[in-house]
Write an enzyme that holds these catalytic residues in place. Structure first.
Site, PDB file in Angstrom:
ATOM      1  CB  SER A 224      24.544  14.509 -32.319  1.00 39.25           C
ATOM      2  OG  SER A 224      23.959  15.645 -32.931  1.00 39.25           O
ATOM      3  CD  GLU A 245      33.775  18.343 -24.777  1.00 39.08           C
ATOM      4  OE1 GLU A 245      34.027  17.220 -25.272  1.00 39.08           O
ATOM      5  OE2 GLU A 245      34.646  19.147 -24.451  1.00 39.08           O
ATOM      6  CB  CYS A 279      30.027  11.381 -24.666  1.00 41.49           C
ATOM      7  SG  CYS A 279      30.120  12.492 -23.293  1.00 41.49           S
ATOM      8  CD  GLU A 378      28.668   9.021 -29.467  1.00 43.12           C
ATOM      9  OE1 GLU A 378      28.163   9.986 -30.055  1.00 43.12           O
ATOM     10  OE2 GLU A 378      29.262   9.111 -28.386  1.00 43.12           O
TER      11      GLU A 378
HETATM   12  P1  ADP Z   1      21.419  14.140 -28.741  1.00 43.03           P
HETATM   13  O1  ADP Z   1      21.631  12.924 -29.555  1.00 43.03           O
HETATM   14  O2  ADP Z   1      22.243  14.187 -27.477  1.00 43.03           O
HETATM   15  O3  ADP Z   1      19.978  14.500 -28.535  1.00 43.03           O
HETATM   16  P2  ADP Z   1      21.535  16.525 -30.358  1.00 43.03           P
HETATM   17  O4  ADP Z   1      22.744  17.132 -30.996  1.00 43.03           O
HETATM   18  O5  ADP Z   1      20.401  16.173 -31.198  1.00 43.03           O
HETATM   19  O6  ADP Z   1      22.108  15.277 -29.606  1.00 43.03           O
HETATM   20  O7  ADP Z   1      21.005  17.454 -29.193  1.00 43.03           O
HETATM   21  C1  ADP Z   1      21.851  18.090 -28.242  1.00 43.03           C
HETATM   22  C2  ADP Z   1      21.239  19.428 -27.873  1.00 43.03           C
HETATM   23  O8  ADP Z   1      21.281  20.288 -29.017  1.00 43.03           O
HETATM   24  C3  ADP Z   1      19.772  19.342 -27.473  1.00 43.03           C
HETATM   25  O9  ADP Z   1      19.513  20.266 -26.433  1.00 43.03           O
HETATM   26  C4  ADP Z   1      19.078  19.713 -28.750  1.00 43.03           C
HETATM   27  O10 ADP Z   1      17.776  20.211 -28.540  1.00 43.03           O
HETATM   28  C5  ADP Z   1      19.999  20.799 -29.284  1.00 43.03           C
HETATM   29  N1  ADP Z   1      19.844  21.068 -30.733  1.00 43.03           N
HETATM   30  C6  ADP Z   1      19.352  20.260 -31.688  1.00 43.03           C
HETATM   31  N2  ADP Z   1      19.338  20.881 -32.890  1.00 43.03           N
HETATM   32  C7  ADP Z   1      19.849  22.125 -32.700  1.00 43.03           C
HETATM   33  C8  ADP Z   1      20.109  23.247 -33.556  1.00 43.03           C
HETATM   34  N3  ADP Z   1      19.851  23.223 -34.850  1.00 43.03           N
HETATM   35  N4  ADP Z   1      20.659  24.349 -32.996  1.00 43.03           N
HETATM   36  C9  ADP Z   1      20.954  24.383 -31.679  1.00 43.03           C
HETATM   37  N5  ADP Z   1      20.729  23.370 -30.829  1.00 43.03           N
HETATM   38  C10 ADP Z   1      20.190  22.250 -31.313  1.00 43.03           C
END
Ligand code: ADP
Length: 476
Positions: A224, A245, A279, A378
């Site tokens: 995200s 991305e 995406c 989105e």
């Molecule tokens: P989505 O909506 O695709 O789940 P996220 O950004 O929440 O998007 O998650 C994408 C990836 O980033 C996942 O593997 C998630 O566990 C990881 N993630 C979430 N928070 C953090 C953080 N604070 N630091 C690093 N990675 C994270």
């Protein structure tokens, strides 16, 4: 219980995650351990030790390891496809295609190992020769989302290993099954212990520890925009290399002169297949007024004929939404769109099936205004909106009118519009008469504006991120 791979050993973490199928929440895919911050630091340390050993292996050994991984993925594509469809919810044909893609990516980078190029240049000074060398970056963290549980890890892990880096890999919490299966294959490819580590667990724990560790030299992330932004702040403050991305709000422009049947197919395929959870999915149909009614009626008719159901049932064309949170968010966006005054032409309803899963009918909003939330944010589900446009210039302006810029499409038979659009639409990828989603694996992938940050992924462009350049001067 499925364990993490740390320093060449399968290790239990500190908690457990139950992986449930979104097609049938009574179907338990498996129990997966959860890594702690300490586990993560141990993996990073072992990756740091292994990296020079791996980089010193011969090119042939590195190429053979990647080729082995690719071959096994391809040989097991049906079995891995079933696992992927079960845990993520895309229908089986799409899941098998995704697994196939992952195998092809490893095969491609097996070849790239033998094509790593430097440059030799003359100097402006007499008697000096210059070599420009490409070297590994070091320990690379790979953090991936749930929507492509094997393809996205593959297209990050394969180039990381090909160019001599070591890897700490954190898959999305929601889909550890495909990631574990991929890691198990990698664990048998003959890499030095610690070269590749799997850490299943929470983003805020495992991901955060990776992002903060000064031993991690580069981070490749897909997810995200919000997480990407946070990660950028922490990691850039300590000079880590970054590749982010972060999604899109991809436009598909339909001109009056488009082939109507082709435009409808591009819209339905690019927007709703894989339950809209790509995406690169088109979420805004920007339609010139002369074709607008015929186009939206055609899309509506196709949507109403699509079969939504269990991902493993042979006649399902669209599977469930990936989890409850995303399901609720999608249904909430349907209410938001209605409250904003867009007309819900079809879909957007929860669907009952034989099993308890997150099924909804694909939704089309029409007569949408470009500044509505459903046309700006989105959504990441099977929901798209149609926006009328006065002419080409207006359509282009609307297409460029969001903070994102991942993929964009145009349906037209005019060479003039197609050529102008390819030049002027603000996106990293542009499609003419073909859906915005659906890309090749040997060419660059990535976006502009708020969609991406850092060097492109995939193809030989991946070398920009996964290598660092050294300029060597020799007095001969
Ligand atoms: P989505 O909506 O695709 O789940 P996220 O950004 O929440 O998007 O998650 C994408 C990836 O980033 C996942 O593997 C998630 O566990 C990881 N993630 C979430 N928070 C953090 C953080 N604070 N630091 C690093 N990675 C994270």
């Amino acid at each position: 219980m499925y364990k993490n791979l740390i320093a060449g050993e399968w290790r239990e973490g500190t908690g457990t995650r139950v992986n449930l199928s979104p097609s049938d929440t009574a179907d338990q895919v498996g129990l997966y351990t959860q890594a702690s911050a300490q586990d993560t630091l141990a993996a990073i340390e072992s990756a740091e030790q292994a990296q020079p050993i791996w980089a010193a292996r011969s090119l042939q050994q590195r190429a053979d390891a990647l080729d082995f991984i690719g071959s096994e993925i391809l040989a097991r594509r049906e079995e891995l496809g079933i696992l992927l469809a079960r845990e993520e919810g895309k229908v089986l044909v799409e899941a098998i295609a995704e697994v196939t893609r992952a195998g092809q990516v490893f095969k491609f980078f097996a070849g790239e190992v033998l094509r790593i190029q430097g440059e030799h240049m003359a100097s402006v000074r007499p008697g000096i020769e210059i070599d420009i060398l490409r070297q590994p970056v070091g320990v690379v963290a790979i953090i991936t989302p749930w929507n492509f549980p094997i393809a996205i890890p593959a297209w990050k892990i394969a180039p990381a290993l090909a160019y001599g880096n070591s890897v700490v890999f954190k898959p999305a919490d929601l889909v550890p099954g495909s990631a574990w299966a991929l890691s198990e294959i990698i664990s048998r490819a003959g890499l030095p212990d610690g070269t590749f580590n799997l850490l299943m667990g929470r983003g805020g724990v495992v991901g955060q520890a990776m992002v903060e560790s000064p031993r991690v030299k580069a981070i490749s992330f897909t997810g995200s925009a919000e997480t990407g932004r946070n990660l950028l702040q922490t990691a850039s403050a300590r000079f880590a290399k970054l590749q982010l991305e972060m999604g899109g709000k991809n436009p598909l422009v339909i001109m009056n002169d488009a082939d109507l049947a082709q435009a409808i197919e591009c819209a339905v395929q690019g927007s709703y297949f894989s339950t809209g959870q790509r995406c690169t999915a088109s979420s805004r149909f920007i339609v010139e007024k002369g074709i607008y009614r015929r186009f939206v009626e055609g899309v509506q008719e196709r949507l109403e004929s699509l079969r939504v159901g269990h991902a493993l049932h042979a006649d399902s064309q669209i599977g469930p939404v990936a989890d409850q949170a995303q399901y609720e968010q999608n249904l909430n966006y349907v209410s938001i769109g209605q409250a904003e005054g867009a007309v819900l032409a079809t879909g957007g309803q929860p669907l009952k099936r034989d099993t308890h899963g997150y099924f909804m009918s694909p939704a089309l909003f029409i007569d949408t205004a470009a500044d509505m939330r459903i046309a700006q944010e989105e959504i990441f589900g099977p929901i798209a909106c149609a926006i009328p446009a006065d002419n080409y210039e207006h359509a282009l302006q609307l297409a460029n009118g969001t903070p994102f810029g991942l993929s964009a499409g145009i349906c037209t038979t005019s060479l003039k519009y197609a050529t102008h659009f390819k030049q002027h639409v603000q996106s990293g990828m542009v499609m003419v008469n073909t859906p915005t989603a659906g890309v090749d694996y040997h060419v660059p992938f990535g976006g502009t504006k708020g969609s991406s940050y850092g060097p492109r992924e995939q193809g030989r462009y991946a070398a920009e991120f996964f290598t660092t350049v050294k300029t060597a001067y020799t007095h001969v």
